[in-house]
Scaffold this active site. Structure first.
Site, PDB file in Angstrom:
ATOM      1  N   THR A  35       0.877  -1.180   0.000  1.00  0.00           N
ATOM      2  CA  THR A  35       0.000   0.000   0.000  1.00  0.00           C
ATOM      3  C   THR A  35       0.911   1.226   0.000  1.00  0.00           C
ATOM      4  O   THR A  35       2.036   1.178   0.520  1.00  0.00           O
ATOM      5  CB  THR A  35      -0.922   0.029   1.234  1.00  0.00           C
ATOM      6  OG1 THR A  35      -0.127  -0.150   2.391  1.00  0.00           O
ATOM      7  CG2 THR A  35      -1.993  -1.049   1.164  1.00  0.00           C
ATOM      8  N   VAL A  46       1.075   4.503   1.292  1.00  0.00           N
ATOM      9  CA  VAL A  46       1.568   5.260   2.453  1.00  0.00           C
ATOM     10  C   VAL A  46       2.508   4.392   3.291  1.00  0.00           C
ATOM     11  O   VAL A  46       3.586   4.837   3.718  1.00  0.00           O
ATOM     12  CB  VAL A  46       0.382   5.788   3.303  1.00  0.00           C
ATOM     13  CG1 VAL A  46       0.896   6.488   4.555  1.00  0.00           C
ATOM     14  CG2 VAL A  46      -0.482   6.742   2.492  1.00  0.00           C
ATOM     15  N   CYS A  47       2.129   3.137   3.504  1.00  0.00           N
ATOM     16  CA  CYS A  47       2.960   2.222   4.292  1.00  0.00           C
ATOM     17  C   CYS A  47       4.338   2.055   3.652  1.00  0.00           C
ATOM     18  O   CYS A  47       5.353   1.966   4.340  1.00  0.00           O
ATOM     19  CB  CYS A  47       2.302   0.845   4.403  1.00  0.00           C
ATOM     20  SG  CYS A  47       0.698   0.885   5.200  1.00  0.00           S
ATOM     21  N   THR A  48       4.352   2.020   2.321  1.00  0.00           N
ATOM     22  CA  THR A  48       5.629   1.860   1.603  1.00  0.00           C
ATOM     23  C   THR A  48       6.549   3.042   1.911  1.00  0.00           C
ATOM     24  O   THR A  48       7.737   2.862   2.211  1.00  0.00           O
ATOM     25  CB  THR A  48       5.355   1.747   0.082  1.00  0.00           C
ATOM     26  OG1 THR A  48       4.531   0.603  -0.127  1.00  0.00           O
ATOM     27  CG2 THR A  48       6.640   1.621  -0.712  1.00  0.00           C
ATOM     28  N   LEU A 108       7.766   2.833   5.722  1.00  0.00           N
ATOM     29  CA  LEU A 108       8.834   1.877   6.018  1.00  0.00           C
ATOM     30  C   LEU A 108      10.151   2.329   5.386  1.00  0.00           C
ATOM     31  O   LEU A 108      11.228   2.118   5.950  1.00  0.00           O
ATOM     32  CB  LEU A 108       8.444   0.469   5.567  1.00  0.00           C
ATOM     33  CG  LEU A 108       7.435  -0.187   6.512  1.00  0.00           C
ATOM     34  CD1 LEU A 108       6.986  -1.532   5.994  1.00  0.00           C
ATOM     35  CD2 LEU A 108       8.014  -0.370   7.903  1.00  0.00           C
TER      36      LEU A 108
END
Ligand code: BEZ
Length: 213
Positions: free
Chosen positions: A43, A45-47, A50
């Site tokens: 996804t 934003v998560c990418t 992290l």
């Protein structure tokens, strides 16, 4: 479901992760820890989150903080996703990502907020002291990526205030003046803070950051 509060002991757990099986307490050892959850692999934003976390590896290490992430997808998915993160965010994720497929840890840490989403974890953050006390919790919705500069800033404050009888004012950053705890008398403050202090009001006394040379 539990609701963990500041001052509670962070519960221990065993988990499958992108770097193999871990025991949370063994992984943390005597370090500080930051545990953060993500709604799902692959996804956008998560990418970016992290990737941002991985780029700050040295900053977290400097502060003796071990990072660990979590999402409810599986280990193989995490490993594939990490390749994408490394490629698109120009970094190398080498901290573990927990594969919490059965949601055991998400539930233990209250990371699923059913009215936001019944199955995916929200963006929870837990900062844990070396004695395993929960020192900070923050919860962001899935639509808002976290600010990792703010997480480093608050860790600086937590570590400073763990060692000295001070608090940090609004928008404080490392190196700026701090506030002397109201429980300290002026007489005590003179001995405790040899760099001196400025009394703006009897309850508002500022002193240079004690750890700064
Ligand atoms: C994201 O990481 O972009 C995302 C994940 C779940 C819901 C909304 C956004």
């Amino acid at each position: 479901m539990s609701t963990l509060k500041l001052g509670d002991t962070a519960p221990n757990f065993d988990a499958e992760t992108s770097i193999g099986k871990i025991n949370f307490y063994d992984y943390l050892g005597d370090s500080w820890g930051i545990l953060f959850s993500h709604p799902a692999d692959f996804t956008p934003v998560c990418t970016t989150e992290l990737g941002a976390a991985a780029k700050y590896k040295d900053e977290f290490e400097k502060r003796n903080v071990k990072m660990i992430a979590l999402s409810v997808d599986g280990v193989e998915s995490h490993k594939e996703w990490i390749k994408d993160i490394n490629e698109t965010q120009h970094t190398k994720v080498d901290f573990p990502i927990i594969a919490d497929e059965n949601k055991k840890i998400s539930k233990l840490y209250d990371m699923i907020h059913p009215k936001a989403d019944n199955t995916l974890t929200v963006r929870s953050v837990y900062v844990i002291a070396p004695n395993k006390t929960i020192m900070l919790t923050i919860t962001y919705p899935a639509s808002t990526g976290r600010n990792f500069d703010e997480l480093l800033r608050v860790i600086d404050s937590l570590q400073l205030t763990a060692d000295h009888k001070v608090s940090t004012p609004a928008n404080w950053k490392k190196g700026e003046d701090v506030v002397i705890s109201p429980s300290i008398s002026n007489e005590e403050a003179k001995k405790m803070f040899p760099k001196g202090f400025k009394e703006v009001k009897p309850y508002l006394r500022l002193t240079p950051e004690p750890d700064m040379k």
